[in-house]
Design an enzyme around this catalytic site. Sequence first.
Site, PDB file in Angstrom:
ATOM      1  N   ASP A 169       1.791   8.369  10.914  1.00 55.37           N
ATOM      2  CA  ASP A 169       2.333   8.745   9.607  1.00 55.37           C
ATOM      3  C   ASP A 169       3.169  10.030   9.651  1.00 55.37           C
ATOM      4  O   ASP A 169       2.832  11.051   9.021  1.00 55.37           O
ATOM      5  CB  ASP A 169       1.204   8.870   8.564  1.00 55.37           C
ATOM      6  CG  ASP A 169       0.286   7.654   8.552  1.00 55.37           C
ATOM      7  OD1 ASP A 169       0.761   6.564   8.938  1.00 55.37           O
ATOM      8  OD2 ASP A 169      -0.888   7.788   8.186  1.00 55.37           O
ATOM      9  N   GLU A 180      -4.923  10.891   7.596  1.00 53.32           N
ATOM     10  CA  GLU A 180      -3.764  10.001   7.468  1.00 53.32           C
ATOM     11  C   GLU A 180      -2.722  10.658   6.557  1.00 53.32           C
ATOM     12  O   GLU A 180      -3.029  11.518   5.734  1.00 53.32           O
ATOM     13  CB  GLU A 180      -4.189   8.666   6.857  1.00 53.32           C
ATOM     14  CG  GLU A 180      -5.214   7.905   7.667  1.00 53.32           C
ATOM     15  CD  GLU A 180      -5.450   6.506   7.113  1.00 53.32           C
ATOM     16  OE1 GLU A 180      -5.080   5.540   7.795  1.00 53.32           O
ATOM     17  OE2 GLU A 180      -6.014   6.367   6.009  1.00 53.32           O
ATOM     18  N   TRP A 230      -4.900   1.247  -5.198  1.00 56.15           N
ATOM     19  CA  TRP A 230      -5.405  -0.044  -4.715  1.00 56.15           C
ATOM     20  C   TRP A 230      -6.199  -0.743  -5.785  1.00 56.15           C
ATOM     21  O   TRP A 230      -6.591  -0.138  -6.789  1.00 56.15           O
ATOM     22  CB  TRP A 230      -6.198   0.118  -3.423  1.00 56.15           C
ATOM     23  CG  TRP A 230      -7.383   1.050  -3.469  1.00 56.15           C
ATOM     24  CD1 TRP A 230      -8.403   1.065  -4.378  1.00 56.15           C
ATOM     25  CD2 TRP A 230      -7.659   2.103  -2.544  1.00 56.15           C
ATOM     26  NE1 TRP A 230      -9.292   2.053  -4.076  1.00 56.15           N
ATOM     27  CE2 TRP A 230      -8.878   2.705  -2.952  1.00 56.15           C
ATOM     28  CE3 TRP A 230      -7.030   2.590  -1.404  1.00 56.15           C
ATOM     29  CZ2 TRP A 230      -9.445   3.773  -2.260  1.00 56.15           C
ATOM     30  CZ3 TRP A 230      -7.608   3.643  -0.725  1.00 56.15           C
ATOM     31  CH2 TRP A 230      -8.793   4.214  -1.156  1.00 56.15           C
ATOM     32  N   PHE A 278       4.101   0.909  10.411  1.00 58.16           N
ATOM     33  CA  PHE A 278       3.213   1.701   9.558  1.00 58.16           C
ATOM     34  C   PHE A 278       3.993   2.810   8.840  1.00 58.16           C
ATOM     35  O   PHE A 278       5.205   2.910   8.929  1.00 58.16           O
ATOM     36  CB  PHE A 278       2.077   2.285  10.403  1.00 58.16           C
ATOM     37  CG  PHE A 278       0.925   1.327  10.619  1.00 58.16           C
ATOM     38  CD1 PHE A 278       1.055  -0.038  10.407  1.00 58.16           C
ATOM     39  CD2 PHE A 278      -0.318   1.802  11.037  1.00 58.16           C
ATOM     40  CE1 PHE A 278      -0.011  -0.921  10.602  1.00 58.16           C
ATOM     41  CE2 PHE A 278      -1.388   0.944  11.235  1.00 58.16           C
ATOM     42  CZ  PHE A 278      -1.243  -0.419  11.024  1.00 58.16           C
ATOM     43  N   TRP A 324      -4.098  -6.797   3.061  1.00 55.24           N
ATOM     44  CA  TRP A 324      -3.490  -5.907   4.043  1.00 55.24           C
ATOM     45  C   TRP A 324      -3.200  -6.684   5.335  1.00 55.24           C
ATOM     46  O   TRP A 324      -4.000  -7.511   5.766  1.00 55.24           O
ATOM     47  CB  TRP A 324      -4.440  -4.738   4.339  1.00 55.24           C
ATOM     48  CG  TRP A 324      -3.802  -3.693   5.215  1.00 55.24           C
ATOM     49  CD1 TRP A 324      -3.118  -2.600   4.791  1.00 55.24           C
ATOM     50  CD2 TRP A 324      -3.788  -3.655   6.645  1.00 55.24           C
ATOM     51  NE1 TRP A 324      -2.671  -1.893   5.880  1.00 55.24           N
ATOM     52  CE2 TRP A 324      -3.063  -2.510   7.030  1.00 55.24           C
ATOM     53  CE3 TRP A 324      -4.296  -4.490   7.631  1.00 55.24           C
ATOM     54  CZ2 TRP A 324      -2.848  -2.165   8.360  1.00 55.24           C
ATOM     55  CZ3 TRP A 324      -4.082  -4.157   8.968  1.00 55.24           C
ATOM     56  CH2 TRP A 324      -3.365  -2.991   9.316  1.00 55.24           C
ATOM     57  N   ASN A 341       0.831  -1.206   0.000  1.00 54.56           N
ATOM     58  CA  ASN A 341       0.000   0.000   0.000  1.00 54.56           C
ATOM     59  C   ASN A 341       0.868   1.259   0.000  1.00 54.56           C
ATOM     60  O   ASN A 341       1.636   1.441  -0.968  1.00 54.56           O
ATOM     61  CB  ASN A 341      -1.121  -0.020   1.051  1.00 54.56           C
ATOM     62  CG  ASN A 341      -0.746  -0.293   2.489  1.00 54.56           C
ATOM     63  OD1 ASN A 341      -0.270  -1.373   2.814  1.00 54.56           O
ATOM     64  ND2 ASN A 341      -0.999   0.642   3.374  1.00 54.56           N
ATOM     65  N   ASP A 342       0.820   2.116   1.001  1.00 51.95           N
ATOM     66  CA  ASP A 342       1.403   3.459   0.898  1.00 51.95           C
ATOM     67  C   ASP A 342       2.894   3.482   0.494  1.00 51.95           C
ATOM     68  O   ASP A 342       3.678   2.692   1.004  1.00 51.95           O
ATOM     69  CB  ASP A 342       1.353   4.183   2.254  1.00 51.95           C
ATOM     70  CG  ASP A 342       0.073   3.985   3.017  1.00 51.95           C
ATOM     71  OD1 ASP A 342      -0.884   3.431   2.466  1.00 51.95           O
ATOM     72  OD2 ASP A 342       0.039   4.385   4.192  1.00 51.95           O
TER      73      ASP A 342
HETATM   74  N1  DQQ Z   1      -1.729   2.927   5.843  1.00 59.41           N
HETATM   75  C1  DQQ Z   1      -0.757   2.711   6.864  1.00 59.41           C
HETATM   76  C2  DQQ Z   1      -1.008   3.749   7.885  1.00 59.41           C
HETATM   77  C3  DQQ Z   1      -1.684   4.808   7.116  1.00 59.41           C
HETATM   78  C4  DQQ Z   1      -2.547   4.034   6.186  1.00 59.41           C
HETATM   79  C5  DQQ Z   1      -0.879   1.322   7.393  1.00 59.41           C
HETATM   80  C6  DQQ Z   1      -2.984   4.756   4.965  1.00 59.41           C
HETATM   81  O1  DQQ Z   1       0.205   4.167   8.470  1.00 59.41           O
HETATM   82  O2  DQQ Z   1      -2.380   5.673   7.946  1.00 59.41           O
HETATM   83  O3  DQQ Z   1      -0.634   0.378   6.375  1.00 59.41           O
HETATM   84  O4  DQQ Z   1      -3.238   3.883   3.899  1.00 59.41           O
END
Ligand code: DQQ
Length: 507
Positions: A182, A237, A307, A124, A88, A63-64
Amino acid sequence: MNRREFTVSAIGLAGGIVDAHSQQGNSGAGTTGEAATRARTEPFPADPHRPRFHFLPPRNWMNDPNGLIYYRGHYHLFYQHNPGAAVWGDMHWGHAVSDDLLTWRNLPMALAPTPGGYDKDGVFSGCAVVNGSEPTVIYTGTQPEVQAIATSSDPLLERWLKYAGNPVISKPPAGMNAGFRDPYVWREGQEWLMALGSGTKGRGGCVLLYRSQDLRSWEYLHPLIESDDPALGRMWECPNFFPLGRDKHVLLISPIPLRKSLWAVGTYANRHFRAERWGSLDDGGHFYAPQAFLDSADRRVMFGWSWEGRTKEAQVKAGWAGAQSLPRVLTLGEDGGLRQEPHPFCQRLVRFGKSVKDLPFGDELQRAMDTAGMRGNAARLHVVLEPQDMLEAGISFYRSPDGFEETRIVYDAQKALLRIDRSRSSLSDEQERTEHSAPLRLTKGESLRLTVFLDRSIVEVYANDRCCLTTRVYPSRSDSIGVTIWGSGKKTIVREVTWHPIGLRTS
Ligand code: DQQ
């Protein structure tokens, strides 16, 4: 040129076509035999939906984007990664390195949860900076959410040592009870500042501001910005905060539960940010949690997580999930809003192209496009339309010969909307069909200018420099590769259609 004439010309040889999926240990650089190497190392060679030139890890979940940094001549992309499944969970930081933001070499896992530790439930999102000469990542450990750092001393940033004094921030300030994560860190004067995503239950999202001399000891200052507008979500986020243009600052946030990311352009004074304009970063429904950093030429470059748009079962079956957008350069427009365009390096993706010019909608246009060989599922498509009397126009792509399967980008001039219609994108019922749209009002005399990157299951649209739509589709038929352009309006001229296939570099 006579308006009724068209040209079919080869254009735009600019650099090689890249392999975006080198496996661990494969350099991914443009060496002879790379196609063969890729054929051996591509983990899913028969998968028609796996993107070719957008970054994704060899397998499983991503993901991020995290920790983006240009360091000692290389670009580093860390990312949220579940190494064990295409869903996830069990968050690690994956790691890839590149010289051009497009061709990535996978490196060993950068960070993993420490059993029994402050990040046992996940490493994270976070960022990377160089502290003096020491590369440092600042990230959120869970559960509960705390902030932590790790340092590296090797030139390729392959090994990371978690700081023995972690967590460096162990709890949120009183009242900030809707999330605390974050970190985004920058240097200001003699200090480090950190923006942290948060929110207040029952009120709204906010960004918390901290300061530090050494990245280890942090002092909470105050909210950099807070909101009580329900339209802006309840928790923000992945904040990003940076100067842009002559005297403006930009905030990027990914508010829960909006499922999209927003930008704000405004003024930063006395360590408070006042947002003057808000906008959406991408209205395609598949772009989230972006991170921006400075490239080697000090351009502000952003990647975002795209995604999937299909069922969890389909993702697990595929064995991979999640891709990064193309690198986008952020600037301020004349109207003071945020602008995004593909990074100039993206030009290296294309080596030859075909153009059709100056035709109205209709059979002749279609014949010219077909003659030029405009078909495929990995390409850059550029279309310029002079709207005149046009009410609606569109591009259909990933289209089967019988038209039963197709994805459409539709411009509705009356509603001033650019839509992505996925209702017939796939005959499979595993794919989402929701429509996504962005407001796009053309000024008098302005052409509609669309640049569309097609990458198998990704559609990434840049429209008139001021809106982006990234979405996901999964055509079920191997012959769903046709392209058509259509519209209403007898006087409307299709000024240009240019098709650049994007494939593997072969030399
Ligand atoms: N994904 C992370 C977090 C964030 C979120 C966790 C945003 O740190 O806030 O995988 O997609």
